[in-house]
Design a protein around this motif. Structure first.
Motif, mmCIF file in Angstrom:
data_model
loop_
_atom_site.group_PDB
_atom_site.id
_atom_site.type_symbol
_atom_site.label_atom_id
_atom_site.label_comp_id
_atom_site.label_asym_id
_atom_site.label_seq_id
_atom_site.Cartn_x
_atom_site.Cartn_y
_atom_site.Cartn_z
ATOM 1 N N THR A 27 36.269 49.421 46.626
ATOM 2 C CA THR A 27 36.414 48.000 46.415
ATOM 3 C C THR A 27 36.485 47.568 45.099
ATOM 4 O O THR A 27 36.988 46.607 44.827
ATOM 5 N N ILE A 48 40.069 47.758 44.480
ATOM 6 C CA ILE A 48 40.678 46.603 44.995
ATOM 7 C C ILE A 48 40.653 45.407 44.393
ATOM 8 O O ILE A 48 41.504 44.684 43.978
ATOM 9 N N SER A 49 39.363 45.190 44.058
ATOM 10 C CA SER A 49 38.921 43.951 43.126
ATOM 11 C C SER A 49 39.995 43.987 41.860
ATOM 12 O O SER A 49 40.204 42.927 41.474
ATOM 13 N N LEU A 61 42.580 45.509 41.019
ATOM 14 C CA LEU A 61 43.913 45.397 41.291
ATOM 15 C C LEU A 61 44.354 44.162 41.820
ATOM 16 O O LEU A 61 45.417 43.586 41.434
ATOM 17 N N ASN A 62 43.806 43.389 42.368
ATOM 18 C CA ASN A 62 44.048 41.999 43.175
ATOM 19 C C ASN A 62 44.020 41.073 41.853
ATOM 20 O O ASN A 62 44.791 40.037 41.907
ATOM 21 N N GLN A 63 43.360 41.401 40.775
ATOM 22 C CA GLN A 63 43.520 40.702 39.396
ATOM 23 C C GLN A 63 44.597 40.897 38.668
ATOM 24 O O GLN A 63 45.249 39.824 38.182
ATOM 25 N N TYR A 71 47.326 43.525 39.317
ATOM 26 C CA TYR A 71 48.311 44.344 39.889
ATOM 27 C C TYR A 71 49.952 43.967 39.404
ATOM 28 O O TYR A 71 50.724 44.372 39.395
ATOM 29 N N LYS A 72 49.781 42.469 39.672
ATOM 30 C CA LYS A 72 51.322 41.982 39.393
ATOM 31 C C LYS A 72 51.800 42.170 37.796
ATOM 32 O O LYS A 72 52.732 41.653 37.807
ATOM 33 N N LEU A 81 48.519 49.706 52.646
ATOM 34 C CA LEU A 81 48.085 48.614 51.403
ATOM 35 C C LEU A 81 48.868 49.056 50.217
ATOM 36 O O LEU A 81 49.098 48.182 49.480
ATOM 37 N N ASP A 94 51.804 47.038 50.449
ATOM 38 C CA ASP A 94 51.695 45.738 50.024
ATOM 39 C C ASP A 94 51.482 45.626 48.497
ATOM 40 O O ASP A 94 52.010 44.311 48.023
ATOM 41 N N TYR A 95 50.942 46.267 47.850
ATOM 42 C CA TYR A 95 50.574 46.354 46.340
ATOM 43 C C TYR A 95 52.137 46.393 45.853
ATOM 44 O O TYR A 95 52.460 45.658 44.766
ATOM 45 N N ILE A 114 50.195 41.127 48.137
ATOM 46 C CA ILE A 114 48.901 40.569 48.089
ATOM 47 C C ILE A 114 48.411 39.247 47.303
ATOM 48 O O ILE A 114 49.143 39.145 46.042
#
Length: 239
Positions: free
Chosen positions: A201, A204-205, A207-209, A211-212, A230, A233-234, A239
């Motif tokens: 978790t 993921i938190s 990466l979501n901030q 990863y781009k 997943l 998706d990254y 995402i």
């Protein structure tokens, strides 16, 4: 030369494998302009170095270890670090541990290739910082202009990650997310992956901030253990 140093160097020399001595300089990028420029190898494999370290660590003092760690021979330096780790792990004396950490920092210029860094920093500096609540010891290194110091800092947080503490790792990864060297991208991704192994978790938190905008190598390392769908998706920015 002190007799104990002669014994250690002779023991390592006897374990030399000529084919490894030819291969390792290429593997560790010792050519002109490469990250390991000028490093020299005699061709001793790591398990054999660990055996030598185990045999001699209790017989050698820090003054003698200083000479071994400052050697131009890579295997001398790595074996010295193995011995320093063993001294640190076996000690129950805070004063001795303080001296070992000071010794490490005073010889940090010789911890100058990725295996030297990754083998030693979290077992000595990371553990010491964690147990003494001294994050600034690592924070000073992450602010350094020296790439090896930065790698020591982020890999040093491995000890925190293994104990379920992730904030320092995230701080250092973010601070050096766009460092120009691939070795930092790999180190950052590796520590993120280890964080995910402990707590997906948290990964993921993070990466979501980020990863781009993180380097592709860092991302690939970070997501290596995630579910394949997943991961894709990254990698494909979905995402």
């Amino acid at each position: 030369m002190n007799y104990i140093l002669k014994e250690i160097k002779a023991a390592l020399s006897l374990l030399s494998i000529p084919e490894k001595a030819v291969f390792l300089p290429k593997f560790f990028k010792t050519g002109k302009g490469e990250y390991g420029e000028g490093d020299q190898f005699i061709g001793v494999v790591v398990p054999e170095q660990r055996k030598v370290a185990k045999e001699y660590f209790s017989k050698i003092d820090l003054g003698e270890l200083s000479e071994l760690l400052s050697s131009e021979i890579h295997e001398h330096r790595l074996t010295a670090l193995f011995m320093l780790i063993l001294k640190f792990e076996k000690s129950k004396d805070q004063t001795v541990n303080d001296e070992i950490v000071e010794f490490y920092l005073n010889h940090i210029q010789y911890v100058n290739n990725w295996d030297l860094v990754d083998t030693s920093c979290y077992k000595i500096l990371g553990r010491y910082a964690f147990e003494n609540q001294n994050e600034n010891l690592l924070r000073k290194l992450t602010d350094s202009e020296n790439m090896w110091h930065k790698r020591i800092a982020v890999v040093g947080t491995m000890y925190y990650v293994k104990n379920g503490f992730f904030e320092l790792t995230k701080e250092f990864v973010t601070h050096n997310l766009h460092h120009p060297h691939d070795l930092m991208h790999k180190a950052n991704g590796w520590l993120l992956r280890e964080m995910g192994n402990k707590n997906e978790t948290e990964l993921i938190s993070f990466l979501n901030q980020y990863y781009k905008v993180m380097p592709r190598t860092c991302l690939r390392y970070a997501i290596e253990k995630l579910d394949e769908s997943l991961r894709q998706d990254y990698l494909k920015g979905r995402i």
